[in-house]
Structures are given as structure tokens and as C-alpha cells.
Design a protein around this motif. Structure first.
Motif, short mmCIF file in Angstrom:
data_model
loop_
_atom_site.label_atom_id
_atom_site.label_comp_id
_atom_site.label_asym_id
_atom_site.label_seq_id
_atom_site.Cartn_x
_atom_site.Cartn_y
_atom_site.Cartn_z
N GLY A 16 -5.35 -10.89 -2.79
CA GLY A 16 -6.10 -10.71 -1.54
C GLY A 16 -5.84 -11.74 -0.49
N TYR A 42 -0.43 -11.04 -2.40
CA TYR A 42 -1.04 -9.79 -1.93
C TYR A 42 -2.05 -9.27 -2.95
N ASN A 43 -1.70 -9.31 -4.23
CA ASN A 43 -2.60 -8.80 -5.27
C ASN A 43 -3.86 -9.67 -5.40
N GLY A 76 -3.65 -7.90 9.36
CA GLY A 76 -3.53 -6.49 9.70
C GLY A 76 -2.73 -6.27 10.96
N ASP A 133 -5.38 -10.07 3.02
CA ASP A 133 -6.34 -9.05 3.44
C ASP A 133 -6.66 -9.15 4.93
N GLY A 134 -6.63 -10.33 5.47
CA GLY A 134 -6.92 -10.49 6.90
C GLY A 134 -5.73 -10.30 7.80
N PRO A 158 -4.03 0.64 -2.12
CA PRO A 158 -3.33 -0.59 -2.54
C PRO A 158 -2.52 -0.37 -3.81
N HIS A 178 0.64 -8.38 10.08
CA HIS A 178 1.27 -7.97 8.81
C HIS A 178 2.75 -7.67 9.02
N GLU A 185 0.85 -1.19 0.00
CA GLU A 185 0.00 0.00 0.00
C GLU A 185 0.88 1.24 0.00
#
Length: 407
Positions: A135, A132-133, A141, A138-139, A79, A145, A74
Motif C-alpha cells: 500500500g 505496491y502490495n 493516483g 495508494d496515494g 488490485p 502514478h 491493477e
């Protein structure tokens, strides 16, 4: 004839770079602002590169910037859409651009450095960008991460250490285990700084945008500056020891260049026997100063050839040399090696065995004329029953065989 390992590594890096460049040119450059910012950062890091034989990471800022771009998901909360191919292309282009001044001065990096950079960055980008692209993260965080980035970067650092050890083994013939051990010992040092900075840069850019790059570059630049000063102090220290070692040559006790040749060959033998970098440094200092006890003699030894003297006389000179070394403030281990170089080899530490064998070889080969090297090595092998350590003599033979192309 099978290609050597470093040639295979270079070919793999070239194929990856060519494929990434072609893919990027075909699809175009995504998010050109971010690509330009990271490219400038990597270029600046390469411009501040410091080359040297004992430097683990010559351009830490460029390495951290490359890893950060590979893990960038990001930018200021938005993103990103660049892929692994663009990461490799930007990193390679910026690295080559930053290396131009060094190449112009004749001290540019060897092919091993850009090959390692392309392969390690490609590895971490392939591990992160596609998932990552799609998804997959996505969870992940917050702390999860950050831990993911650190885990990927740590794995990349270990892979880079293995790759660097393999390249050194392929080029020099040094045993792989001790070379890998030295590489792994460097990972918690500058390697940890590069990994941490790369992760922090990626996280910072994700939150505040590209302005995070210059902010988080400052600590690594300061660390690099401090390391340069430390390296300068070490270089001055070594020059001082080398100057002390030349005292025997200036006084006419030993031939010109004898201590330097013994030190260089001793280091090569020490590497073959698996000594670590700190042990090799002590060995080098001891080899440089191994004849300094001759300054205390009233009657100089002819041509400085102590290997032909009776054992009691050799020990007396060695003890005198150890006493001189202790007065210089050098590492006490160096004085111990100098003092023990004339002891029976079963009672000597490995460094003292190496100095004794290499010194005897250098003196015998110098006296033997054109065929003196083979004659000296044969005499050393005949002396392994009592005077010289057999494993050191065989290591010396391997080093000489590599240096002469196996003849």
C-alpha cells in the motif's frame, strides 16, 4: 583465475531465476489469466525477434510486455496480488518458449539476452511489487502514478544500458566508455519506445483490463516492421559498397578478400580507439573502398601493395580513389578518408590513420609468409616516427593480441 564479468552476470541471473521459480511453485500462480495473457504477449514478442550484431533491442514487444507485467498493479480496477518472483518466472518461461523456433534454426539469442531480461525485469519488479502490495503507492493516483512508472522504467533502461555495455566489454575487450556511450545513445530511440509502451500497457490494463494488451501492441509492432525495412535498406546499401570494393579484386588489382579483411580489422581498431557506431560505419565503408583508385591506373601495382610505393604515388592513387567514391553517391566523409589515407598522419583524421595502418599491416603480413604478422607489426612500429600514427599502431597490436589469445 577470477571469473569474467559476463560469467558473473549469468550466474546472478540464474540464481534469481531459480529462486523465483522455486518461490512461484511453492506459493502457486496468482491471477492465472493475467499471467497467461502477458506470457502470450512476451512469447509473441520473442517470436518476432530479429537478431543482428547492430540491433540494440531485438525483441522490443517482449521487452515492453515484460516491463509492463512487472509494473502491473491493477487489472480493470481490481488490485493484483502477484509478486516479483512470479513476474520473473512468467517472463523467463515465455522468453524461453518464444526462443525455441530461433534456436531450432540456429540463430537463437545468446545467454546475454535472457540474462539481461531476467535482471532488468527482476530489478523493476522488486522496486515496484513489494511496495505496491504493502500500500505504499495508494496515494499515487493519476499523473503521479504515471510519472512513477515512467521514472522506474527510465531507471531500468539506464541500468540495462550499463549492463549491456559491461557484457560487451567483458566478451570483446572493447573499451567500456565508448561502448557505454553507444548504448546510451540508443536509449532515446528504441529504448524510449519500449519504456513508453511498457508504461502505457500497465496503465491501460489497470483501467480497461487485459484487452488493452493487443491494442497497445500494434504501434510497437508497426515500429518494429518499419525498422526492419530500414535495416534491409541499410544492408542493401552496404552490399552495394562491398560489390564496388570487389571491383579491384575482379580486375586483378588487389588480392581476393583484401578489402574485406582491411574493413574488418579497421573496425576492430576503431572500436579499441573509442569510435562511435556512426563513425565505425563510415570507417568500414572507407576501408572497403580504400583501393578503388587503382582502377584508374594504366599499369597495375604488383599484388596491389600500395604501402611500398613512393608517397607521391600513394597520394595520387588516393586522390583518384576519392574522385571515384564521390561519383558513387556515398557519404562524402568516406571520400575524404580515402583521399587522405596517404597524407602525413598528423594531418589525417583518425579514420584515415586507421585505414592506412591496417592496409599496410595486411599487405606486409601477406608478403612476410608464416611469420609475417609479427614482422609487419614491428615494421609499423619502426615507422611511427613519420609514416604511421603511433596510437593506431598500438591499438592494432592490442586487437591482434586479443584475437590470438594474448600470444
Amino acid at each position: 583465475m577470477r571469473p569474467r564479468l559476463h560469467t558473473v552476470v549469468h550466474l546472478c541471473a540464474a540464481v534469481l531465476a531459480a529462486g523465483s521459480l522455486g518461490t512461484t511453485l511453492y506459493h502457486g500462480v496468482e491471477e492465472r489469466g493475467a499471467a497467461l495473457a502477458f506470457g502470450v504477449l512476451i512469447t509473441v514478442g520473442e517470436l518476432t525477434r530479429r537478431n543482428g550484431t547492430r540491433i540494440r533491442e531485438a525483441a522490443p514487444l517482449a521487452a515492453a510486455g515484460a516491463l509492463s507485467y512487472a509494473l502491473l498493479g491493477e487489472t480493470a480496477g481490481e488490485p493484483t496480488r502477484h509478486g516479483a518472483a512470479q513476474v520473473v518466472t512468467v517472463v523467463l518461461a515465455a522468453s524461453l518458449l518464444g526462443s525455441v523456433p530461433h534456436v531450432g534454426r540456429g540463430d537463437g539469442p545468446t545467454l546475454d539476452a535472457p540474462a539481461r531480461r531476467v535482471l532488468t525485469v527482476g530489478f523493476v519488479a522488486v522496486c515496484f511489487q513489494p511496495l505496491y502490495n504493502q500500500g505504499a503507492f495508494d496515494g499515487w493516483g493519476g499523473p503521479a502514478h504515471a510519472l512513477l512508472l515512467l521514472a522506474l522504467l527510465s531507471l531500468t533502461a539506464l541500468c540495462d544500458a550499463v549492463l549491456a555495455a559491461a557484457l560487451a566489454h567483458s566478451r570483446t575487450g572493447w573499451p567500456f566508455p565508448p561502448v557505454l556511450r553507444d548504448e546510451l545513445r540508443a536509449v532515446p530511440g528504441i529504448g524510449a519506445a519500449v519504456v513508453a509502451t511498457g508504461a502505457v500497457m500497465a496503465l491501460g490494463v489497470a483501467v480497461v483490463g487485459l484487452w488493452a494488451l493487443p491494442v497497445f501492441s500494434v504501434p510497437l509492432l508497426l515500429a518494429q516492421l518499419s525498422y526492419r525495412r530500414y535495416a534491409a535498406v541499410r544492408a542493401t546499401y552496404r552490399q552495394t559498397i562491398a560489390s564496388l570494393a570487389r571491383a579491384t579484386e575482379i580486375a586483378g588489382c588487389t588480392p581476393a578478400g583484401h578489402a574485406r579483411r582491411v574493413a574488418a580489422l579497421s573496425q576492430a581498431v576503431g572500436r579499441d580507439l573509442g569510435l562511435t557506431e556512426p563513425e565505425l560505419t563510415v570507417l568500414e565503408y572507407a576501408a572497403l573502398m580504400h583501393d578503388i583508385g587503382q582502377l584508374s591506373l594504366v599499369d597495375p601495382v604488383p599484388a596491389g601493395a600500395t604501402a611500398a610505393l613512393p608517397v607521391p604515388e600513394q597520394r595520387r592513387i588516393a586522390l583518384l580513389g576519392g574522385a571515384v567514391v564521390r561519383q558513387t553517391g556515398v557519404d562524402p566523409r568516406v571520400a575524404g578518408i580515402v583521399e587522405q589515407q596517404a597524407d602525413p598522419h598528423r594531418e589525417q583524421p583518425l579514420a584515415a590513420r586507421i585505414v592506412r595502418v591496417v592496409n599496410a599491416y595486411e599487405e606486409k603480413s601477406r608478403e612476410g609468409g608464416p611469420g609475417g604478422q609479427l614482422t609487419a607489426l614491428e615494421e609499423l612500429r619502426l615507422g611511427t616516427a613519420g609514416e604511421y600514427a603511433p596510437e593506431v599502431v598500438e591499438a592494432l597490436a592490442r586487437v591482434l593480441a586479443r584475437n590470438t589469445g594474448g600470444t
